[in-house]
Design an enzyme around this catalytic site. Sequence first.
Site, PDB file in Angstrom:
ATOM      1  N   TYR A 169       0.799  -1.226   0.000  1.00  0.00           N
ATOM      2  CA  TYR A 169       0.000   0.000   0.000  1.00  0.00           C
ATOM      3  C   TYR A 169       0.837   1.284   0.000  1.00  0.00           C
ATOM      4  O   TYR A 169       0.293   2.363  -0.222  1.00  0.00           O
ATOM      5  CB  TYR A 169      -0.949   0.010   1.205  1.00  0.00           C
ATOM      6  CG  TYR A 169      -2.221  -0.767   0.951  1.00  0.00           C
ATOM      7  CD1 TYR A 169      -2.195  -2.150   0.860  1.00  0.00           C
ATOM      8  CD2 TYR A 169      -3.449  -0.118   0.815  1.00  0.00           C
ATOM      9  CE1 TYR A 169      -3.357  -2.869   0.635  1.00  0.00           C
ATOM     10  CE2 TYR A 169      -4.609  -0.828   0.589  1.00  0.00           C
ATOM     11  CZ  TYR A 169      -4.567  -2.201   0.498  1.00  0.00           C
ATOM     12  OH  TYR A 169      -5.720  -2.908   0.270  1.00  0.00           O
ATOM     13  N   LYS A 193       3.362 -15.638   4.400  1.00  0.00           N
ATOM     14  CA  LYS A 193       3.643 -16.486   3.240  1.00  0.00           C
ATOM     15  C   LYS A 193       5.148 -16.719   3.241  1.00  0.00           C
ATOM     16  O   LYS A 193       5.864 -16.308   2.321  1.00  0.00           O
ATOM     17  CB  LYS A 193       3.155 -15.765   1.967  1.00  0.00           C
ATOM     18  CG  LYS A 193       3.182 -16.604   0.702  1.00  0.00           C
ATOM     19  CD  LYS A 193       2.107 -17.686   0.640  1.00  0.00           C
ATOM     20  CE  LYS A 193       2.296 -18.532  -0.615  1.00  0.00           C
ATOM     21  NZ  LYS A 193       1.386 -19.685  -0.660  1.00  0.00           N
ATOM     22  N   ASP A 247      -2.818 -18.438   2.264  1.00  0.00           N
ATOM     23  CA  ASP A 247      -3.747 -19.246   1.451  1.00  0.00           C
ATOM     24  C   ASP A 247      -4.449 -20.290   2.322  1.00  0.00           C
ATOM     25  O   ASP A 247      -5.660 -20.482   2.248  1.00  0.00           O
ATOM     26  CB  ASP A 247      -3.039 -19.875   0.245  1.00  0.00           C
ATOM     27  CG  ASP A 247      -1.713 -20.532   0.589  1.00  0.00           C
ATOM     28  OD1 ASP A 247      -1.237 -20.382   1.738  1.00  0.00           O
ATOM     29  OD2 ASP A 247      -1.139 -21.215  -0.282  1.00  0.00           O
ATOM     30  N   ASP A 270      -6.323  -7.040   3.975  1.00  0.00           N
ATOM     31  CA  ASP A 270      -7.420  -6.519   3.149  1.00  0.00           C
ATOM     32  C   ASP A 270      -8.213  -7.674   2.560  1.00  0.00           C
ATOM     33  O   ASP A 270      -9.442  -7.696   2.617  1.00  0.00           O
ATOM     34  CB  ASP A 270      -6.831  -5.650   2.031  1.00  0.00           C
ATOM     35  CG  ASP A 270      -7.911  -5.149   1.086  1.00  0.00           C
ATOM     36  OD1 ASP A 270      -8.921  -4.629   1.581  1.00  0.00           O
ATOM     37  OD2 ASP A 270      -7.746  -5.301  -0.141  1.00  0.00           O
ATOM     38  N   ASP A 296     -12.334  -9.406   3.806  1.00  0.00           N
ATOM     39  CA  ASP A 296     -13.554  -9.485   2.988  1.00  0.00           C
ATOM     40  C   ASP A 296     -14.143 -10.893   3.074  1.00  0.00           C
ATOM     41  O   ASP A 296     -15.348 -11.072   3.188  1.00  0.00           O
ATOM     42  CB  ASP A 296     -13.276  -9.125   1.517  1.00  0.00           C
ATOM     43  CG  ASP A 296     -13.528  -7.648   1.230  1.00  0.00           C
ATOM     44  OD1 ASP A 296     -13.410  -6.832   2.168  1.00  0.00           O
ATOM     45  OD2 ASP A 296     -13.857  -7.307   0.076  1.00  0.00           O
TER      46      ASP A 296
END
Length: 360
Positions: A138, A197, A231, A255, A259
């Site tokens: 970002y 990750k 993941d 982010d 959701d």
Amino acid sequence: MGKTYKIAVLPGDGTGPEVVAEGRKALNAAETKFGFKLEMTDFDFGGERYLRTGEILPETAADDLRRFDAIFLGAIGHPGVKPGILEKGILLRLRFELDQYINLRPVRLFPGVDTPLKNKGPEQINYVVVRENTGGIYTGTGGISMKGTPHEVAVQSMVYNRFQVERCLRYAFDYARKFGKKAQGIADVNTLALVGKTNVLTYVFDLWERAFHEIGEKEYPDVKREYYHVDATCMYMVKSPEWFDVLVTSNMFGDIITDLGAETQGGMGIAAGGNINPGGVSMFEPIGGSAPKYTGQNIINPLAAICAGGMMLETLGELEAARAIENAVRDVTATKIKSLSAGKMGYSTSQVGDLVAERV
Ligand code: IPM
Ligand code: MN
């Protein structure tokens, strides 16, 4: 007489003003009941103002907002403005300038609310995501060269320094200690899981992982540490959400997974978040956006904004009042509302606001 808090209110675009109005009702009810005072000042930042004046955000906006104890935001996003302009120019700019380095997003299924997850209820879907909020991809570090040619190159880097990672982790450990599942009386230990990750992003998440264990071991030995790849986290959020207590992760991963989390708690009608600067001014928002197609119809669900108001009170230290708002929302979802979707609640936006306010 209790304390007085100065609150900047940014109703914003689309259905923002409607849901903010209902948030205010709940906040006003809490003021009366718990004896503190909220002195609210409105700002007109958003798409309408931009289209009218050509200015996205006044130069002094961040400084003006710094004088407040907290910010209550409706929604930013306007169908008449190209995507990205308002998001970057208002929302992200305020997050950066006010150094709101934490994005706190609870994933909680309230009673009576439908979840797409089979055989899961409020007991299983009850965790919190601590998203790093001012770093990573970002920051916009990168660029594009040879644009428009077959050789064009675009780079956008995930940049983290030790300082950013450490302050985010400390916030998350503190949060887990204070509000984790042991603190809630529903587990024998508070758990913080790092979501990363490390198998591919071997620089950035190596830094996160080392800092995580170093800080955890030295400063928070009472908080249990876990690690999940991002993941796999998505998989478990669907399959075994009860495994989670507090999760901490980078900006982009946070982010994305929030959701998914919002959908499992019944969707954007209920999901709230806080952009938090623990030493400064924090900003609370329903995470659903401006929903232009429902604007002005009095059918949008205001519960996310109401919950954001509750989170604001929690951060200001009015814990009892925050709990009263959350309990009022729980009662309304359990006993009143049919569906969280706009137009299907069985009540109008303002009626839902009234139901919550009465219960506070
Ligand atoms: C969010 C939103 C923002 C983000 C957008 C609107 C810039 O998706 O708050 O999650 O990516 O952080
Ligand atoms: Mn998002």
